[in-house]
Each structure stands twice: as C-alpha cells, then as structure tokens.
Scaffold this motif. Structure first.
Motif, PDB file in Angstrom:
ATOM      1  N   LYS A 117       6.011 -17.062  -2.791  1.00  0.00           N
ATOM      2  CA  LYS A 117       6.634 -16.130  -3.739  1.00  0.00           C
ATOM      3  C   LYS A 117       7.065 -14.852  -3.012  1.00  0.00           C
ATOM      4  N   HIS A 118       8.050 -14.180  -3.568  1.00  0.00           N
ATOM      5  CA  HIS A 118       8.517 -12.938  -2.950  1.00  0.00           C
ATOM      6  C   HIS A 118       7.799 -11.752  -3.591  1.00  0.00           C
ATOM      7  N   ALA A 119       6.982 -11.082  -2.793  1.00  0.00           N
ATOM      8  CA  ALA A 119       6.261  -9.896  -3.256  1.00  0.00           C
ATOM      9  C   ALA A 119       6.916  -8.663  -2.654  1.00  0.00           C
ATOM     10  N   VAL A 120       7.247  -7.716  -3.498  1.00  0.00           N
ATOM     11  CA  VAL A 120       7.855  -6.468  -3.028  1.00  0.00           C
ATOM     12  C   VAL A 120       6.851  -5.345  -3.250  1.00  0.00           C
ATOM     13  N   VAL A 121       6.463  -4.699  -2.154  1.00  0.00           N
ATOM     14  CA  VAL A 121       5.534  -3.581  -2.201  1.00  0.00           C
ATOM     15  C   VAL A 121       6.345  -2.302  -2.046  1.00  0.00           C
ATOM     16  N   VAL A 122       6.259  -1.433  -3.029  1.00  0.00           N
ATOM     17  CA  VAL A 122       6.983  -0.164  -2.950  1.00  0.00           C
ATOM     18  C   VAL A 122       5.971   0.903  -2.565  1.00  0.00           C
ATOM     19  N   GLY A 123       6.069   1.376  -1.336  1.00  0.00           N
ATOM     20  CA  GLY A 123       5.084   2.319  -0.804  1.00  0.00           C
ATOM     21  C   GLY A 123       4.485   1.756   0.469  1.00  0.00           C
ATOM     22  N   ARG A 124       4.136   2.635   1.388  1.00  0.00           N
ATOM     23  CA  ARG A 124       3.646   2.154   2.697  1.00  0.00           C
ATOM     24  C   ARG A 124       2.534   3.041   3.242  1.00  0.00           C
ATOM     25  N   SER A 125       1.669   3.523   2.351  1.00  0.00           N
ATOM     26  CA  SER A 125       0.563   4.353   2.828  1.00  0.00           C
ATOM     27  C   SER A 125      -0.474   3.475   3.532  1.00  0.00           C
ATOM     28  N   ALA A 126      -1.288   4.125   4.341  1.00  0.00           N
ATOM     29  CA  ALA A 126      -2.266   3.400   5.168  1.00  0.00           C
ATOM     30  C   ALA A 126      -3.381   2.771   4.338  1.00  0.00           C
ATOM     31  N   ILE A 127      -3.647   3.311   3.153  1.00  0.00           N
ATOM     32  CA  ILE A 127      -4.764   2.761   2.372  1.00  0.00           C
ATOM     33  C   ILE A 127      -4.297   2.023   1.127  1.00  0.00           C
ATOM     34  N   LEU A 128      -2.982   1.994   0.891  1.00  0.00           N
ATOM     35  CA  LEU A 128      -2.529   1.303  -0.315  1.00  0.00           C
ATOM     36  C   LEU A 128      -1.377   0.336  -0.016  1.00  0.00           C
ATOM     37  N   GLY A 129      -0.195   0.882   0.241  1.00  0.00           N
ATOM     38  CA  GLY A 129       0.955  -0.001   0.412  1.00  0.00           C
ATOM     39  C   GLY A 129       0.811  -0.948   1.590  1.00  0.00           C
TER      40      GLY A 129
ATOM     41  N   CYS B 267       9.119  -1.689   0.735  1.00  0.00           N
ATOM     42  CA  CYS B 267      10.131  -0.679   0.426  1.00  0.00           C
ATOM     43  C   CYS B 267       9.464   0.689   0.430  1.00  0.00           C
ATOM     44  N   HIS B 268      10.268   1.727   0.542  1.00  0.00           N
ATOM     45  CA  HIS B 268       9.736   3.086   0.618  1.00  0.00           C
ATOM     46  C   HIS B 268      10.853   4.077   0.339  1.00  0.00           C
ATOM     47  N   SER B 269      10.556   5.339   0.579  1.00  0.00           N
ATOM     48  CA  SER B 269      11.494   6.398   0.204  1.00  0.00           C
ATOM     49  C   SER B 269      12.837   6.275   0.917  1.00  0.00           C
ATOM     50  N   ARG B 270      12.866   5.652   2.076  1.00  0.00           N
ATOM     51  CA  ARG B 270      14.110   5.543   2.826  1.00  0.00           C
ATOM     52  C   ARG B 270      14.869   4.246   2.523  1.00  0.00           C
ATOM     53  N   THR B 271      14.294   3.399   1.688  1.00  0.00           N
ATOM     54  CA  THR B 271      14.933   2.121   1.369  1.00  0.00           C
ATOM     55  C   THR B 271      16.255   2.346   0.627  1.00  0.00           C
ATOM     56  N   ALA B 272      17.293   1.682   1.118  1.00  0.00           N
ATOM     57  CA  ALA B 272      18.588   1.735   0.435  1.00  0.00           C
ATOM     58  C   ALA B 272      18.567   0.656  -0.641  1.00  0.00           C
ATOM     59  N   ASP B 273      19.030   1.005  -1.827  1.00  0.00           N
ATOM     60  CA  ASP B 273      19.200  -0.003  -2.877  1.00  0.00           C
ATOM     61  C   ASP B 273      17.876  -0.657  -3.282  1.00  0.00           C
ATOM     62  N   LEU B 274      16.930   0.197  -3.645  1.00  0.00           N
ATOM     63  CA  LEU B 274      15.617  -0.288  -4.081  1.00  0.00           C
ATOM     64  C   LEU B 274      15.737  -1.237  -5.269  1.00  0.00           C
ATOM     65  N   SER B 275      16.584  -0.879  -6.217  1.00  0.00           N
ATOM     66  CA  SER B 275      16.723  -1.699  -7.434  1.00  0.00           C
ATOM     67  C   SER B 275      17.072  -3.137  -7.092  1.00  0.00           C
ATOM     68  N   ARG B 276      18.019  -3.309  -6.182  1.00  0.00           N
ATOM     69  CA  ARG B 276      18.470  -4.652  -5.842  1.00  0.00           C
ATOM     70  C   ARG B 276      17.320  -5.482  -5.272  1.00  0.00           C
ATOM     71  N   ILE B 277      16.494  -4.861  -4.439  1.00  0.00           N
ATOM     72  CA  ILE B 277      15.381  -5.593  -3.819  1.00  0.00           C
ATOM     73  C   ILE B 277      14.300  -5.909  -4.849  1.00  0.00           C
ATOM     74  N   VAL B 278      13.983  -4.935  -5.693  1.00  0.00           N
ATOM     75  CA  VAL B 278      12.949  -5.160  -6.707  1.00  0.00           C
ATOM     76  C   VAL B 278      13.374  -6.284  -7.656  1.00  0.00           C
TER      77      VAL B 278
END
Lengths: 279, 279
Positions: free
Chosen positions: A155-167, A184-195
């Motif tokens: 399955k395709h899992a999309v994680v929004v956020g990339r902190s060391a203890i969570l994302g 994905c993160h704050s610099r991701t282009a076109d977050l909606s499309r990926i989500v």
C-alpha cells in the motif's frame, strides 16, 4: 479509530504485566522522568504521565531540574539514571529549551532504558527492523493500524512531516511493514496531488487542518498525529470523514496511544532488565 | 553523469590531504580492511580498494580471517581495530557469509572510524543531518547530484530499494536535501506509475533492467546504483537515455564514486583523530 479504547486496553495489559513483575521479583517497574524548567505544557504532560504510571502500577520517579540546567548537567543526570539499576525506563520531557543540546542529552540515555524511543540507536533499530524501543507516537500509530487490521503490504503510505521522533520513524515503521512510503514536508511541491494517491495518510506536521477532505482518496486510512492549539489536528476531520474508510479523531486518536506505548515499553524494559521471559 | 572523472577528482583531493596529514603529523592515514573468507568477488573488491589507497597515499592494513571465523571472533578483531590508535578507518568487507551476524559485527566498529558508514550510529546521523560518515554509495550519489547541480529541494525523488547501506540511507540523504522521497521495493504495487512521477530516480535494487525508459519522466535525473552480472544496471540504459536529462552509466557511474567516498572519509577520519583542522 478509537485510540482512547485501544490505549486503555494496552495500559490494562501493561498493568497486569507490571503486577506480575512486582510479585515475582519484588521490584516495581520504574520510569524516571526528567523535566527541565517549568514550562506549563511540559508540567501538565509530566503530571499526566505520572498519574497513568501510578494507575498501571509503575513506579514513577520525577527529577525536576531548574531551567538554568546546562547540557552537561543534564547529561550527567541522564547518565546517572542509565546506570541506576532501580530505574528501568527514562523519559526526558522535551522540548528542554533552546540552551540545551537535546540530541546530546538523548544520547546519554542507555538504549535498553530508552522507552520513549528517542536515541539514535532506537531510530536505527526501528529502521532496520531490529529489536529495540520505538518512538511512542509512531509506535502508537502502528498499534492502531494493527488493531484495525489495516494491511500495509504494497500500500502507498504518505507521511506528512519528517521530525526525528515522529515523521521519520513513522515512515520507517511503515516501510518495515512493506508499505511504499513517501515522505512529504514543508518543501514538498504539490502536496495535495501526492496525498490524493495515498492509501494511508499519516499527518504529523503540526499545521492546523493542512490536509483537506478533498485530498483524501476515497477509502483511505487517515491518521492524524498533529496537535494544534484548541484540539485541532493536521487533518480537517469533518471533510476527511466523508471519504476516509478509517480516521483518527483529535483528541482521542493518536494522543492516548502515545502514553500507552510509553507505559507498555517501560514494563517491557523492566522485564528485560529483571531477566523475565517475554510472553 | 561521469562518475569516473568525478571520482578521480575526489581521490586526487583526498591524496593531497593525505600527504598534508602525513607531512604535518608524521602519521600516514590508515584504513584497516577486514576480509572473512576468500569469496572471489570480495577478494577482488578488497584488492581494488587497497590499490586505490596506495595511489592516494593512504596506508592500508589487510586483516584476512578464515571463513570459519565466528561472529564473536570477528567482533573481537573489529573492537581491537576500533581501539588501535594507528588505525583511522575500518572497512568490513561484506557479505561475510551466512554464519556471521553482520549487524553485530558492524556495531563493533567505532563510529569515528566507520568510514564505510555501516553502523547504526552513522545511519541515524545521516537521517538526522548530524555529523558523521555516510554510507559510501549513497554518499557518492549525493556528490554526483551536487557536481551536476541537481537542485533537490521540493523535487520528487523515488528510491527503488531499501537496504540498510544503500536504499534507506540514500532516501534519508535526499530527504535532508529537501526532496520529497518515496521508497519503493519488491512489494510496491505499480512501480512504473510511481517511477513515472519522479524528478530523480535512484535504482538500488539489483534487478537487471528493472526500470525501463518508458517509465522515466522526460527530463528526469536517473541514478543507477544497481549492479548485476555482466555490467548491467537496474535501469535499461539505452531506452532511459532518450528521456533522462542526466543518467549514470553502469559501469562508470556510481561504482567509482563508492571507493572515492571511502578514501575521502578515511582521510577525514585521520584528520579528525589526529586533531587537524578541517578546511
């Protein structure tokens, strides 16, 4: 997805195990919590965690340090607890304040007592599928997915956020379950499309209602690990609810799971250190 | 993308630094290579690495252990090298054979001598953007992307493969450069569809010509870190070439970069351990 009920069940199991350990060894599992300063939110969290420990039959030792504590002093305290045979798990309440090198402090926690899963060793263990403690919130997310029989393989899992203890650890744990994982993160282009392509969305970024219902693929599983003031998550719950197959509310979703995993791991740490066979 | 030329430049720079270190301290940077058994491919790799060390003015110490070596014995050897002040970098040639617990062996390498970037500490450091040594092949990939001015911020990078020393660290290094990163692997459903969306493709799975030209987005950057018998990569070079903006050949792409990074990190390790200021 009802995190409150599942967390309750996990804490009850931990309490049973804690009682067994106490009876058979004469030693009560002990979590040491280190708090630097008196930030009101941190004080509240620590009080809540200690209350849960008490209810679960876990001894809780609070080490309150002044806000002026240096990194070296904090490391000294954590190294002392790491060497103390009466302490089975160590929690450093964070953020500790800008004058503290948090990474250096975390690394003073012995991996076998890192029940909050914050050390570099624990992160690598999660990433490589090796034994160790998981970061509590990602661990709670995985337990929720398991409890609701969410099949992750392929399955395709999309994680929004990339902190060391969570994302970051959440993504690694999903990958270990054979999901295809996108960070994905704050610099991701076109977050909606990926989500929109995600079978599983993990929102872990701390931006209120960043993910809108229209971006949720119909039938997707939505985990909201975001927390923003006013009990608002990273997902716009009402609109996402109409499309998601499963979704966690805020509060009552991921939040209670975090403490439950902390307690369960503390009991496991005590069992390991006291030489008790895992069931 | 010409890995051979770039690798040559990096090795030349390492040679200059190695000479400076030798002159100013009287100590020649030293890489210890541990080889278990006599697997022909491993013997060839080790011979090649030692030859490159010699050319770069790096001392190379070979510790050849019999194929019957146990994990405990291997750990003893690596711990000894970790404690030996005359050794600045340690390389455990792997795979070591099925009877060896490789992870346990890697963990006997001191992080400051882990110039091959295989320890859990190095992986977490890469993941968290902390100082440390990178895995050599992912490190070589990042140097190639940098040398060709590939802007990664906000771009979608798809990593095919999730090994502990290649796919996983490559993804983490790309994420640290603000790419949106997707990990694909053998269980990924619809690999072609995901690869088609990639601005940067890193193929690191070891399946000959798995990625076909028709799956490359026109203008994408394609890094082939796969190696299969007969000098065949994971990417079908001829068809991918017609669509990619930049592409690495096999051989002559990622391969030479791996050794170059190993040598550069050995010199850096020596400089660190001998207390020489980084330039």
């Amino acid at each position: 997805m009802d995190g409150t009920s599942l967390a309750k069940r996990i804490v009850e199991e931990a309490a049973v195990k804690a009682a067994e350990i106490s009876q058979s060894t004469g030693t009560v599992p002990c979590l040491a919590t280190v708090l630097v300063g008196e930030d009101p939110a941190s004080v509240t969290y620590v009080r809540m965690k200690r209350a849960r420990c008490a209810k679960a039959g876990i001894q809780s030792r609070l080490i309150g340090l002044p806000a002026t504590t240096t990194t070296a002093e904090l490391i000294g305290t954590l190294a002392g607890l790491s060497a103390d045979p009466e302490v089975h798990g160590i929690l450093l309440q964070h953020p500790c304040g800008p004058h503290i090198d948090e990474r250096a402090a975390f690394e003073a926690i012995a991996p076998e007592k890192d029940v909050d899963g914050v050390t570099m060793h624990s992160f690598a263990a999660m990433s490589f599928g090796l034994p160790g403690f998981v970061s509590c919130t990602p661990g709670g997310i995985m337990r929720l997915l398991e409890a609701y029989d969410v099949d992750l393989a392929g399955k395709h899992a999309v994680v929004v956020g990339r902190s060391a203890i969570l994302g970051k650890p959440a993504g690694m744990l999903l990958l270990a379950q054979d999901a295809t994982v996108t960070y994905c993160h704050s610099r991701t282009a076109d977050l909606s499309r990926i989500v929109r392509e995600a079978d599983v969305v993990v929102a872990a970024v701390g931006r209120p209602r960043l993910i809108r219902g229209e971006d949720i693929k119909p039938g997707a599983v939505v985990i909201d690990a975001g927390y923003n003031p006013g009990n608002v998550g990273d997902v716009d719950f009402d609109t996402a609810l109409t499309r998601a197959r499963l979704i966690t509310p805020v509060p009552g979703g991921v939040g209670p799971m975090t403490i439950a995993v902390l307690l369960a791991q503390t009991v496991d740490a005590a069992a390991n250190q006291l030489g008790i066979q895992h069931r």
